[in-house]
Design a protein around this motif. Sequence first.
Motif, short mmCIF file in Angstrom:
data_model
loop_
_atom_site.label_atom_id
_atom_site.label_comp_id
_atom_site.label_asym_id
_atom_site.label_seq_id
_atom_site.Cartn_x
_atom_site.Cartn_y
_atom_site.Cartn_z
N THR A 123 -70.63 17.59 -21.47
CA THR A 123 -70.60 18.90 -22.11
C THR A 123 -70.84 18.71 -23.60
N PHE A 134 -74.03 25.41 -19.72
CA PHE A 134 -74.42 24.19 -20.44
C PHE A 134 -75.93 24.10 -20.57
N GLU A 135 -76.67 24.66 -19.60
CA GLU A 135 -78.14 24.58 -19.64
C GLU A 135 -78.72 25.32 -20.84
N SER A 137 -77.48 25.05 -23.86
CA SER A 137 -77.06 24.32 -25.07
C SER A 137 -78.18 23.43 -25.62
N PHE A 140 -78.16 20.10 -23.74
CA PHE A 140 -78.93 20.05 -22.49
C PHE A 140 -80.42 19.89 -22.78
N GLN A 144 -82.72 16.79 -21.53
CA GLN A 144 -83.96 16.96 -20.77
C GLN A 144 -85.12 16.21 -21.42
N LEU A 154 -81.09 13.92 -14.32
CA LEU A 154 -80.32 15.04 -13.80
C LEU A 154 -80.32 14.92 -12.28
N PRO A 168 -76.21 21.25 -14.26
CA PRO A 168 -76.92 20.77 -15.45
C PRO A 168 -76.14 19.73 -16.24
N TRP A 169 -74.88 19.58 -15.96
CA TRP A 169 -74.00 18.64 -16.67
C TRP A 169 -73.94 17.26 -16.04
N TRP A 171 -75.32 13.80 -14.86
CA TRP A 171 -76.42 12.87 -15.13
C TRP A 171 -76.05 11.49 -14.60
#
Length: 177
Positions: A123, A134-135, A137, A140, A144, A154, A168-169, A171
């Motif tokens: 986060t 979070f996506e 932010s 993020f 990416q 991801l 999305p958080w 990895w």
Amino acid sequence: MIRSATQTLIEAAFALGVPRDYGRVRGLRRVREPERLAGIGRDTQGREQYLALRAARAWTRMREAAMRDGIELEIVSAFRGIEYQLGILKRKLERGQSMTEILRVSAAPGYSEHHTGRALDITTPGYAALEEEFERSAAFAWLQKNAQLYKFTLSYPRDNRHGIAYEPWHWCWHARK
């Protein structure tokens, strides 16, 4: 026949309602826990977190690179043992969630990337942990663009083949990437 502790925990998950064909149906393999872990710092709750040695080194490099770019990456969760994952499953069942609901957002014990010591939930300040927001932010967006440079990917994009909700958080480090 003597059963391993891991197999005993996985059998306990099956007894709670995880389908025996879970791995095959979801395209997930059982994973092993690492023999050695390295500390990677404290999570957002102040608990020390760990990753497998090579993943820990990659995380440290990636986090430092993000900081140089003005991005703060915070740890929500990293290594989780199979026994811990079984506890998560039990607590969710006790709260009245169905096994179908649980397995949509959490991998079954024995199948979680967190068991490998290569996965972590991330986060950044100002965003709720473990939420899709979070996506949106800068962290993020940075991940990416840059995570693959440190061999992180991801794991659960939208509509992933494993049937696990978009995360999305989450990895995971892969040596071969």
